[in-house]
Structure formats: C-alpha cells, structure tokens
Design a protein around this motif. Structure first.
Motif, PDB file in Angstrom:
ATOM      1  N   LYS A  90       0.782  -1.299  -0.118  1.00  0.00           N
ATOM      2  CA  LYS A  90       0.022  -0.053   0.084  1.00  0.00           C
ATOM      3  C   LYS A  90       0.656   1.381  -0.083  1.00  0.00           C
ATOM      4  N   LEU A  91       0.598   2.248  -0.777  1.00  0.00           N
ATOM      5  CA  LEU A  91       1.216   3.405  -0.829  1.00  0.00           C
ATOM      6  C   LEU A  91       0.036   4.666  -1.152  1.00  0.00           C
ATOM      7  N   TYR A  92      -0.356   5.287  -0.081  1.00  0.00           N
ATOM      8  CA  TYR A  92      -1.338   6.098  -0.231  1.00  0.00           C
ATOM      9  C   TYR A  92      -1.302   7.427   0.424  1.00  0.00           C
ATOM     10  N   LEU A  93      -1.616   8.681  -0.284  1.00  0.00           N
ATOM     11  CA  LEU A  93      -1.375   9.959   0.184  1.00  0.00           C
ATOM     12  C   LEU A  93      -2.606  10.718  -0.015  1.00  0.00           C
ATOM     13  N   HIS A  94      -3.006  11.439   0.936  1.00  0.00           N
ATOM     14  CA  HIS A  94      -4.422  12.471   0.616  1.00  0.00           C
ATOM     15  C   HIS A  94      -4.235  13.241  -0.520  1.00  0.00           C
ATOM     16  N   ARG A  97      -2.082  16.449  -0.310  1.00  0.00           N
ATOM     17  CA  ARG A  97      -0.628  16.255  -0.172  1.00  0.00           C
ATOM     18  C   ARG A  97       0.271  15.853  -1.518  1.00  0.00           C
ATOM     19  N   ARG A  98      -0.597  15.643  -2.618  1.00  0.00           N
ATOM     20  CA  ARG A  98       0.204  14.963  -3.837  1.00  0.00           C
ATOM     21  C   ARG A  98       0.951  16.077  -4.486  1.00  0.00           C
ATOM     22  N   GLY A  99       1.965  15.764  -5.173  1.00  0.00           N
ATOM     23  CA  GLY A  99       2.502  16.629  -6.253  1.00  0.00           C
ATOM     24  C   GLY A  99       3.328  17.339  -5.175  1.00  0.00           C
ATOM     25  N   LYS A 100       3.985  17.288  -3.803  1.00  0.00           N
ATOM     26  CA  LYS A 100       4.644  17.988  -3.202  1.00  0.00           C
ATOM     27  C   LYS A 100       6.113  17.043  -2.936  1.00  0.00           C
ATOM     28  N   ALA A 103       5.623  11.810  -1.901  1.00  0.00           N
ATOM     29  CA  ALA A 103       5.674  10.198  -2.338  1.00  0.00           C
ATOM     30  C   ALA A 103       7.153   9.643  -2.553  1.00  0.00           C
ATOM     31  N   SER A 104       8.117  10.486  -2.944  1.00  0.00           N
ATOM     32  CA  SER A 104       9.138  10.320  -3.075  1.00  0.00           C
ATOM     33  C   SER A 104       9.916   9.765  -1.734  1.00  0.00           C
ATOM     34  N   LEU A 105       9.365  10.678  -0.771  1.00  0.00           N
ATOM     35  CA  LEU A 105      10.113  10.225   0.636  1.00  0.00           C
ATOM     36  C   LEU A 105       9.531   8.869   1.151  1.00  0.00           C
ATOM     37  N   HIS A 129      -4.872   0.642 -14.863  1.00  0.00           N
ATOM     38  CA  HIS A 129      -5.662   1.998 -15.365  1.00  0.00           C
ATOM     39  C   HIS A 129      -5.315   3.172 -14.360  1.00  0.00           C
ATOM     40  N   ASN A 130      -4.466   2.799 -13.248  1.00  0.00           N
ATOM     41  CA  ASN A 130      -4.137   3.791 -12.352  1.00  0.00           C
ATOM     42  C   ASN A 130      -2.876   4.573 -13.031  1.00  0.00           C
ATOM     43  N   ASP A 131      -2.917   5.306 -14.103  1.00  0.00           N
ATOM     44  CA  ASP A 131      -2.008   5.863 -14.846  1.00  0.00           C
ATOM     45  C   ASP A 131      -0.787   6.759 -13.897  1.00  0.00           C
ATOM     46  N   HIS A 132      -1.489   7.689 -13.026  1.00  0.00           N
ATOM     47  CA  HIS A 132      -0.621   8.320 -12.183  1.00  0.00           C
ATOM     48  C   HIS A 132       0.354   7.337 -11.473  1.00  0.00           C
ATOM     49  N   ALA A 133      -0.185   6.607 -10.901  1.00  0.00           N
ATOM     50  CA  ALA A 133       0.629   5.636  -9.661  1.00  0.00           C
ATOM     51  C   ALA A 133       1.613   4.952 -10.750  1.00  0.00           C
ATOM     52  N   VAL A 134       1.029   4.264 -11.794  1.00  0.00           N
ATOM     53  CA  VAL A 134       2.190   3.894 -12.619  1.00  0.00           C
ATOM     54  C   VAL A 134       3.271   4.773 -13.253  1.00  0.00           C
ATOM     55  N   ASP A 135       3.107   5.994 -13.626  1.00  0.00           N
ATOM     56  CA  ASP A 135       3.986   6.937 -14.000  1.00  0.00           C
ATOM     57  C   ASP A 135       5.192   7.223 -12.801  1.00  0.00           C
ATOM     58  N   VAL A 136       4.375   7.580 -11.672  1.00  0.00           N
ATOM     59  CA  VAL A 136       5.195   7.583 -10.168  1.00  0.00           C
ATOM     60  C   VAL A 136       6.222   6.515 -10.186  1.00  0.00           C
ATOM     61  N   LYS A 138       7.315   4.136 -12.360  1.00  0.00           N
ATOM     62  CA  LYS A 138       8.227   4.111 -13.424  1.00  0.00           C
ATOM     63  C   LYS A 138       9.253   5.060 -13.164  1.00  0.00           C
ATOM     64  N   LYS A 139       8.807   6.480 -12.924  1.00  0.00           N
ATOM     65  CA  LYS A 139       9.945   7.353 -12.824  1.00  0.00           C
ATOM     66  C   LYS A 139      10.946   7.272 -11.740  1.00  0.00           C
ATOM     67  N   THR A 140      10.422   6.406 -10.507  1.00  0.00           N
ATOM     68  CA  THR A 140      11.404   6.022  -9.517  1.00  0.00           C
ATOM     69  C   THR A 140      12.297   4.788  -9.966  1.00  0.00           C
TER      70      THR A 140
HETATM   71  C1  LIG Z   1       0.516   7.283  -5.919  1.00  0.00           C
HETATM   72  C2  LIG Z   1       0.845   8.445  -4.972  1.00  0.00           C
HETATM   73  C3  LIG Z   1       1.376   8.213  -3.573  1.00  0.00           C
HETATM   74  C4  LIG Z   1       1.875   9.301  -5.517  1.00  0.00           C
HETATM   75  O1  LIG Z   1       2.166  10.565  -5.143  1.00  0.00           O
HETATM   76  P1  LIG Z   1       2.117  12.006  -5.429  1.00  0.00           P
HETATM   77  O2  LIG Z   1       2.125  13.055  -4.637  1.00  0.00           O
HETATM   78  O3  LIG Z   1       0.719  11.939  -6.490  1.00  0.00           O
HETATM   79  O4  LIG Z   1       3.549  11.722  -6.607  1.00  0.00           O
HETATM   80  P2  LIG Z   1       4.243  12.976  -7.115  1.00  0.00           P
HETATM   81  O5  LIG Z   1       3.220  13.664  -7.901  1.00  0.00           O
HETATM   82  O6  LIG Z   1       4.866  13.666  -6.064  1.00  0.00           O
HETATM   83  O7  LIG Z   1       5.051  12.290  -8.033  1.00  0.00           O
HETATM   84  C5  LIG Z   1       6.248  11.203  -7.323  1.00  0.00           C
HETATM   85  C6  LIG Z   1       7.467  11.432  -8.377  1.00  0.00           C
HETATM   86  O8  LIG Z   1       7.015  10.964  -9.751  1.00  0.00           O
HETATM   87  C7  LIG Z   1       7.371  12.128 -10.576  1.00  0.00           C
HETATM   88  N1  LIG Z   1       6.142  12.090 -11.725  1.00  0.00           N
HETATM   89  C8  LIG Z   1       4.587  12.288 -11.504  1.00  0.00           C
HETATM   90  N2  LIG Z   1       3.956  11.911 -12.528  1.00  0.00           N
HETATM   91  C9  LIG Z   1       5.032  11.832 -13.444  1.00  0.00           C
HETATM   92  C10 LIG Z   1       4.741  11.507 -14.856  1.00  0.00           C
HETATM   93  N3  LIG Z   1       3.795  11.589 -15.386  1.00  0.00           N
HETATM   94  N4  LIG Z   1       6.028  11.257 -15.650  1.00  0.00           N
HETATM   95  C11 LIG Z   1       7.303  11.348 -14.981  1.00  0.00           C
HETATM   96  N5  LIG Z   1       7.238  11.706 -13.450  1.00  0.00           N
HETATM   97  C12 LIG Z   1       6.323  11.751 -12.795  1.00  0.00           C
HETATM   98  C13 LIG Z   1       7.131  13.239 -10.052  1.00  0.00           C
HETATM   99  O9  LIG Z   1       7.635  14.411 -10.483  1.00  0.00           O
HETATM  100  C14 LIG Z   1       7.902  12.785  -8.649  1.00  0.00           C
HETATM  101  O10 LIG Z   1       9.208  13.106  -8.764  1.00  0.00           O
HETATM  102  P3  LIG Z   1      10.034  14.009  -7.582  1.00  0.00           P
HETATM  103  O11 LIG Z   1       9.449  13.710  -6.381  1.00  0.00           O
HETATM  104  O12 LIG Z   1      11.594  13.542  -7.933  1.00  0.00           O
HETATM  105  O13 LIG Z   1       9.501  15.408  -8.046  1.00  0.00           O
HETATM  106  C15 LIG Z   1      -0.336   9.422  -4.834  1.00  0.00           C
HETATM  107  O14 LIG Z   1      -0.579   9.829  -6.148  1.00  0.00           O
HETATM  108  C16 LIG Z   1      -1.616   8.716  -4.417  1.00  0.00           C
HETATM  109  O15 LIG Z   1      -1.673   8.396  -3.062  1.00  0.00           O
HETATM  110  N6  LIG Z   1      -2.612   8.216  -5.272  1.00  0.00           N
HETATM  111  C17 LIG Z   1      -3.728   7.657  -4.830  1.00  0.00           C
HETATM  112  C18 LIG Z   1      -3.475   6.282  -4.164  1.00  0.00           C
HETATM  113  C19 LIG Z   1      -2.867   5.347  -5.341  1.00  0.00           C
HETATM  114  O16 LIG Z   1      -3.125   5.087  -6.561  1.00  0.00           O
HETATM  115  N7  LIG Z   1      -1.735   4.594  -4.593  1.00  0.00           N
HETATM  116  C20 LIG Z   1      -1.162   3.577  -5.544  1.00  0.00           C
HETATM  117  C21 LIG Z   1      -1.943   2.261  -5.362  1.00  0.00           C
HETATM  118  S1  LIG Z   1      -0.712   1.157  -6.166  1.00  0.00           S
END
Ligand SMILES: CC(C)(COP(=O)(O)OP(=O)(O)OC[C@H]1O[C@@H](n2cnc3c(N)ncnc32)[C@H](O)[C@@H]1OP(=O)(O)O)[C@@H](O)C(=O)NCCC(=O)NCCS
Length: 167
Positions: A90-94, A97-100, A103-105, A129-136, A138-140
């Motif tokens: 589990k990795l969940y952030l309100h 607090r996202r985009g700050k 998540a990297s911490l 289909h959780n595109d943002h999480a997949v992007d995060v 991958k970026k990590t």
């Molecule tokens: C998943 C989650 C924890 C990520 O947290 P977040 O605050 O949204 O993540 P951030 O926007 O800070 O992105 C994290 C890193 O990825 C990078 N990133 C984000 N979107 C990106 C993209 N489309 N392409 C490349 N890099 C991207 C950011 O720049 C950031 O890097 P940095 O810290 O070096 O600047 C949060 O979005 C969340 O809780 N989502 C809902 C729950 C969820 O889906 N959890 C995962 C279930 S598996």
C-alpha cells in the motif's frame, strides 16, 4: 514548508485513524478505475481496522503512518517475502498532499526498510488503469515485470501490473 514524518504504526488507535484515512482516499482515487461497489468491497476486505489487524498479526505486514506537520496524510503497507523480495502492498497519500515530493520520501522509506533486512527487490501490484501511480513508479525506477488478474471474490477482480524495483 513541509515537515514529513514516517513512523511505524504500533498502536490500535493509530491503525484506526489509518483505516478512516484509507476509506476516504480509496473512495476518491479509485473512482473511474473500479466500480463503487468494488471500492467498498476492497476497503472492507483489505483496509478495515479488522483486516489490517489480521494482516499485521498473522501475515507479516507492517504499516507506516505519514504525517505532514503532525497531521496524518498518508500510509504505507509492506511485507517481507521469504525470498529476496519486499512487497510494497500500500502507498496512499491524501489528495491535498500530492505533487509535493512526499511520495518520493515514502518510496525512499520503503527502500530503506527493505535494505535494512537484506532484501534485493521491491515489488508491487498496481491497477493497469491507475496511470498516475504507474508513472510515479516508472519514474522511480520500477519496471513492469508481469501482469496479474486476481479473483478477490464477489465477482470482483484486480487487473494489475506487477512492477519491480532492484535495490
Ligand atoms: C501514488 C501516490 C502516492 C503518488 O504521490 P504523488 O504526490 O501523487 O506523487 P508526485 O506527484 O509527488 O510524483 C512522485 C514523483 O514522480 C514524478 N512524476 C509524477 N508524474 C510523473 C509523470 N507523468 N512522468 C514522469 N514523472 C512523474 C514526480 O515528478 C515526482 O518526482 P520528484 O519527487 O522527484 O519530483 C499518490 O498519487 C496517491 O496516493 N494516489 C492515490 C493512491 C494510489 O493510487 N496509490 C497507489 C496504489 S498502487
């Protein structure tokens, strides 16, 4: 200025707060990805106080609370496997607090915990289909290692990528 603390959950009242936060986050973040019925079902099955207590007491899970200036805003769930892998469950952030950079911490904390006990890989499952999480992820540095469709009962399935990070 954010002041982030990530600490292991040790007490029931704290786990209860995490269950409340999980309920809120899941009902926000999975809308449009899975049905409302499946969200309710999964929250009850995996993130209720009872479910998380079982995971901790009987399945080797640990939960970590994420606080921003003292306010609970996220959580992490992990489990060491018997081989060289560490499961990021589990990795969940309100949303507020996202985009700050938090998540990297959180991910750095997961990697630290895995390294501390000699693990070589961290893996997770994420909805395809959780595109943002997949992007995060991958970026990590996580890569897609496999896919899995898991029957979780009541005619619901989880349709996931399995992603892996080499420590
Ligand atoms: C998943 C989650 C924890 C990520 O947290 P977040 O605050 O949204 O993540 P951030 O926007 O800070 O992105 C994290 C890193 O990825 C990078 N990133 C984000 N979107 C990106 C993209 N489309 N392409 C490349 N890099 C991207 C950011 O720049 C950031 O890097 P940095 O810290 O070096 O600047 C949060 O979005 C969340 O809780 N989502 C809902 C729950 C969820 O889906 N959890 C995962 C279930 S598996």
């Amino acid at each position: 200025m954010n002041n982030i603390e990530i600490t292991k959950v040790k007490y029931l009242p704290e786990l209860r707060q995490i269950a409340e936060l999980a309920d809120e986050i899941w009902h926000e973040c999975f809308v449009g990805i899975i049905s409302n019925g499946q969200i309710d079902y999964m929250v009850e099955k995996f993130q209720s106080l009872e479910a998380m207590t079982q995971q901790i007491e009987n399945q080797g899970y640990s939960y970590f609370a994420v606080r921003d200036n003292g306010e609970l805003c996220g959580y992490i769930g992990v489990k060491p496997e018997s081989d060289d892998r560490f499961f990021l469950s589990k990795l969940y952030l309100h949303k507020s607090r996202r985009g700050k950079g938090i998540a990297s911490l959180m991910l750095a904390k997961v990697f630290d915990e895995a390294r501390k006990i000699g693990k070589k890989r961290v893996y997770l499952t994420v909805n395809k289909h959780n595109d943002h999480a997949v992007d995060v992820y991958k970026k990590t540095g996580f890569v897609v290692a496999d896919t899995a469709v898991t029957d979780i009962g009541c005619n619901y399935v989880m349709d996931d990528f399995i992603m892996e990070y080499k420590l």
